[in-house]
Design a protein around this motif. Structure first.
Motif, PDB file in Angstrom:
ATOM      1  N   PHE A 104      36.111  67.204  67.145  1.00  0.00           N
ATOM      2  CA  PHE A 104      35.782  68.432  67.874  1.00  0.00           C
ATOM      3  C   PHE A 104      34.990  68.107  69.130  1.00  0.00           C
ATOM      4  CE2 PHE A 104      35.946  71.695  64.176  1.00  0.00           C
ATOM      5  CZ  PHE A 104      37.314  71.725  64.317  1.00  0.00           C
ATOM      6  N   ALA A 105      33.930  67.282  68.953  1.00  0.00           N
ATOM      7  CA  ALA A 105      33.035  66.998  70.070  1.00  0.00           C
ATOM      8  C   ALA A 105      33.785  66.255  71.175  1.00  0.00           C
ATOM      9  CB  ALA A 105      31.838  66.195  69.585  1.00  0.00           C
ATOM     10  N   ASP A 108      36.233  68.455  73.240  1.00  0.00           N
ATOM     11  CA  ASP A 108      35.637  69.267  74.291  1.00  0.00           C
ATOM     12  C   ASP A 108      35.045  68.408  75.398  1.00  0.00           C
ATOM     13  OD1 ASP A 108      36.378  71.715  73.598  1.00  0.00           O
ATOM     14  OD2 ASP A 108      34.463  72.398  72.802  1.00  0.00           O
ATOM     15  N   LEU A 109      34.566  67.207  75.044  1.00  0.00           N
ATOM     16  CA  LEU A 109      34.041  66.333  76.102  1.00  0.00           C
ATOM     17  C   LEU A 109      35.153  65.944  77.075  1.00  0.00           C
ATOM     18  CD1 LEU A 109      31.496  64.026  74.255  1.00  0.00           C
ATOM     19  CD2 LEU A 109      31.046  65.778  75.959  1.00  0.00           C
ATOM     20  N   ARG A 111      37.702  67.754  77.714  1.00  0.00           N
ATOM     21  CA  ARG A 111      37.979  68.960  78.495  1.00  0.00           C
ATOM     22  C   ARG A 111      36.942  69.128  79.604  1.00  0.00           C
ATOM     23  NH1 ARG A 111      37.833  73.809  74.884  1.00  0.00           N
ATOM     24  NH2 ARG A 111      38.235  74.925  76.811  1.00  0.00           N
ATOM     25  N   ILE A 112      35.667  68.810  79.297  1.00  0.00           N
ATOM     26  CA  ILE A 112      34.619  68.956  80.307  1.00  0.00           C
ATOM     27  C   ILE A 112      34.841  67.964  81.446  1.00  0.00           C
ATOM     28  CG2 ILE A 112      32.155  68.591  80.737  1.00  0.00           C
ATOM     29  CD1 ILE A 112      31.655  69.735  77.927  1.00  0.00           C
TER      30      ILE A 112
ATOM     31  N   TYR B 282      33.306  75.859  75.441  1.00  0.00           N
ATOM     32  CA  TYR B 282      33.266  74.595  74.685  1.00  0.00           C
ATOM     33  C   TYR B 282      32.660  74.804  73.294  1.00  0.00           C
ATOM     34  CZ  TYR B 282      34.359  72.952  79.293  1.00  0.00           C
ATOM     35  OH  TYR B 282      34.974  72.779  80.499  1.00  0.00           O
ATOM     36  N   HIS B 284      33.964  74.089  70.424  1.00  0.00           N
ATOM     37  CA  HIS B 284      34.192  72.987  69.492  1.00  0.00           C
ATOM     38  C   HIS B 284      33.125  71.916  69.596  1.00  0.00           C
ATOM     39  CE1 HIS B 284      38.501  74.339  69.041  1.00  0.00           C
ATOM     40  NE2 HIS B 284      38.041  74.245  67.821  1.00  0.00           N
ATOM     41  N   LEU B 285      32.622  71.698  70.812  1.00  0.00           N
ATOM     42  CA  LEU B 285      31.570  70.699  71.008  1.00  0.00           C
ATOM     43  C   LEU B 285      30.332  71.094  70.208  1.00  0.00           C
ATOM     44  CD1 LEU B 285      30.630  68.188  72.499  1.00  0.00           C
ATOM     45  CD2 LEU B 285      29.887  69.641  74.372  1.00  0.00           C
ATOM     46  N   GLY B 288      31.084  70.844  66.409  1.00  0.00           N
ATOM     47  CA  GLY B 288      31.183  69.426  66.052  1.00  0.00           C
ATOM     48  C   GLY B 288      29.815  68.790  65.942  1.00  0.00           C
TER      49      GLY B 288
END
Lengths: 287, 334
Positions: A104-105, A108-109, A111-112, B282, B284-285, B288
């Motif tokens: 998950f993390a 999104d990273l 995506r950022i 964001y 999910h970040l 997570g």
């Protein structure tokens, strides 16, 4: 449907298999040696594709090809020191969850950093055409992927079966406590294997980038096929990883041609059958 | 065996009171969120029964929920069976399917069990995605809610539907407690702690696992039926493995094997999701990072953490009153 058609399909299947092999070999040896379930392996693959595409945009394809695996290995190093070393002693459940959180993390990273849209990456000039091969015209780049997979397989097979470090890794997979008693630094071995596994995942990502679109969720999409490969093949073994990859590649490709309705179910049915008949996979590392 | 303590009763009363108060006062959007929480709570209860009390970490509960939803939708819209009968049939079908999955997977352990359930879940997902009768990628629409106008309730109103889901959750919670306290539930905890010993005592281990999986599947099926009625539209995405993964995350966030914890987890998860989504894309970040932090903290989720602190406090009070002599024996039943 002549012979050429089947050759083409077989090559497609082989190419998919090799991509999966690059990804699953790292995961399976990490699991076999460290008993560590790293679901975030797919995210490292996605990172490899992103690094590859970014580096290729500035310095050409080969810059990406050689540097992206190194960059992914660096990310793996950070993950190892911050998280994975601490999770070594906890059960599979905690590992699955932590690496699930990591998926998950990292999703999104990416995506950022790179945005939601896909990144383009072109195959190098020299491999961009088509070549005649076994009576069919086939994209040179895909043949390169097949050759690369076979090359990595041969190199790993040589290292694992013929060198001292290979013998140490096999000993560690077979019985880590006993290997440690014989004076092998199993911790350092884990570390090396983990780094190589991450680098291979990065390599798989870079190589896949010109074939597929580079999107944030590509790691999530490849994860399930990779897990199927290592579970069908048997955790921890090189033979299992290559056999699993080939089975997956061929069942998926030929399934899509012969029975499009059932194609996606076929491989899951096969996995379920393997788990019922041989719960430890076809070629488990431990007898 | 599953036991209630004061803390668990207290949390249940608080949760129920909060849900009822919210259902009576909230506006349309608040009611949608409440219904979402209640349906997720039913699903995670089903997962907590197998994962928390049987050690069977399943990654196919999202798919089971989807099977329930699709079975209900097909029976009620295409086969022309009445809504209540379709609900019962959908729950039964999902339970039967889950029983088979449980029976087949019962031999595997650890990561292999996870993978085997994942395989069955994805198999159902692909089938629903491919087969034309399920509407494929487009999903199915035109699903209706049960008609309770005989007793003067209109379920098309979102307030009554939220209360209807709350009633369903209450029933399911009661059923879960009864199951876990029954002979089957006690055999299950025996199997989780030492399957070898239970086998030596003459127990058919796979039957226990399959039966519990079937019960859990019925509950997940009910969650699916309610989810279908809630959105009145279903799509194959409901069966995807990420739904099962999220359900597992909720169970862990709340507290595995506490039955009350997953309810807390469901509420926290849905509220957090909506709050964070409003601030940033964001989401999910955030989830997570929270998941990693919770697992690394080695606490058993939010509720497990509170319970451990509460147990420690009780111990300290006991130790003070008895001058530390017998305090060692009176440890909390966490």
């Amino acid at each position: 449907m002549d012979l050429g058609f089947w050759t083409l399909q077989a090559l497609n299947a082989l190419q998919l298999s090799m991509l999966l092999f690059l990804l699953s070999i790292g995961l399976t040896v990490i699991f076999g040696l460290m008993h560590f379930v790293n679901l975030a392996h797919g995210s490292l693959y996605a990172l490899g594709a992103y690094f590859g595409a970014s580096l290729a945009a500035t310095g050409g394809y080969w810059t990406g090809f050689f540097l992206a695996p190194v960059a992914v290995m660096a990310v793996g190093l950070v993950l190892y020191t911050l998280l994975i070393r601490r999770m070594r002693k906890s059960g599979p459940m905690a590992q699955v969850l932590v690496t699930f959180g990591l998926i998950f993390a990292l999703l999104d990273l990416t995506r950022i950093v790179w945005g939601d849209l896909g990144l383009p990456m072109n195959a190098p000039e020299i491999l961009s055409g088509r070549v005649a091969f076994l009576g069919v015209e086939y994209p040179a780049y895909r043949l390169f992927v097949v050759a690369l997979g076979l090359g990595v397989f041969a190199a790993l097979a040589y290292v694992l079966s013929r060198t001292q470090i290979g013998a140490m890794i096999r000993a560690g997979v077979d019985n880590d406590a006993m290997a440690a008693c014989l004076g092998i630094n199993v911790e350092r071995l884990f570390f090396i294997v983990f780094c190589v596994g991450c680098a291979l995942a990065g390599l798989a990502g870079t190589v896949a980038a010109p074939l597929l679109s580079v999107t944030p969720d590509m790691g999530l999409h490849i994860l399930i096929p990779t897990l199927i490969v290592i579970v069908v093949g048997g955790l921890g073994s090189l033979k299992g990883a290559i056999a699993g990859s080939l089975i997956y590649g061929f069942v998926q490709t030929f399934g899509a041609v012969l029975a499009p309705q059932l194609a996606s179910m076929l491989i899951y049915g096969f996995l379920a059958a393997v788990l019922v008949i041989k719960p430890a996979g076809l070629f488990p590392a431990k007898g | 065996m599953f036991r209630h303590n004061t803390l668990r009763y207290g949390a249940l009363v608080l949760l129920a009171a909060g849900a009822v108060a919210h259902a009576v006062t909230a506006g349309y959007f608040g009611l949608e969120i409440l219904t979402e929480i209640l349906i997720l709570a039913i699903l995670v209860l089903a997962l907590d029964i197998v994962a928390g009390f049987g050690g069977m970490v399943s990654l196919c509960h999202g798919a089971l929920m989807g099977v329930g939803a699709y079975a209900f939708a097909l029976l009620s819209t295409k086969a022309g069976i009445s809504v209540p009968l379709s609900m019962v049939a959908a729950v039964a079908i999902t339970g039967a399917g889950a029983w088979v999955v449980g029976a087949v997977c019962a031999r595997s352990h650890g990561i292999y069990f996870i993978m085997a359930t994942l395989a069955f879940g994805q198999m159902a997902y692909s089938y629903v995605f491919e087969a034309p009768v399920f509407g494929g990628d487009d999903g199915l629409g035109g699903i209706s809610r049960p008609d309770l106008s005989l007793v003067g309730i209109d379920l098309d109103d979102s307030r009554s539907f939220a209360l209807f889901c709350l009633a369903a959750l209450t029933l399911v919670y009661g059923a879960a407690v009864i199951t876990l306290r029954s002979g089957l539930g006690r055999s299950l905890s025996g199997v989780m702690h030492n399957a070898q010993r239970m086998r030596a005592l003459g127990l058919t281990v796979w039957r226990v696992k399959a039966d519990i999986f079937g019960v859990s599947g019925m509950i997940a099926g009910l969650a699916g039926v309610l989810a279908a009625q809630h959105s009145m539209y279903i799509s194959p995405g409901l069966l995807n493995w990420t739904v099962s993964g999220e359900a597992l995350v909720v169970v862990i966030l709340g507290g595995l094997g506490t039955l009350v914890g997953p309810l807390v987890g469901a509420a926290a998860f849905v509220v957090l999701k909506h709050e964070v989504s409003a601030l940033t894309s964001y989401w999910h970040l955030v989830v997570g990072s929270i998941l990693i932090a919770v697992v690394l903290s080695r606490a058993n989720g939010i509720f497990g953490w509170v319970e451990a602190r509460w147990g420690a406090k009780l111990d300290r009070r006991l130790a003070d009153s008895t001058r530390g002599t017998e305090a060692q024996e009176v440890t909390g039943d966490a």
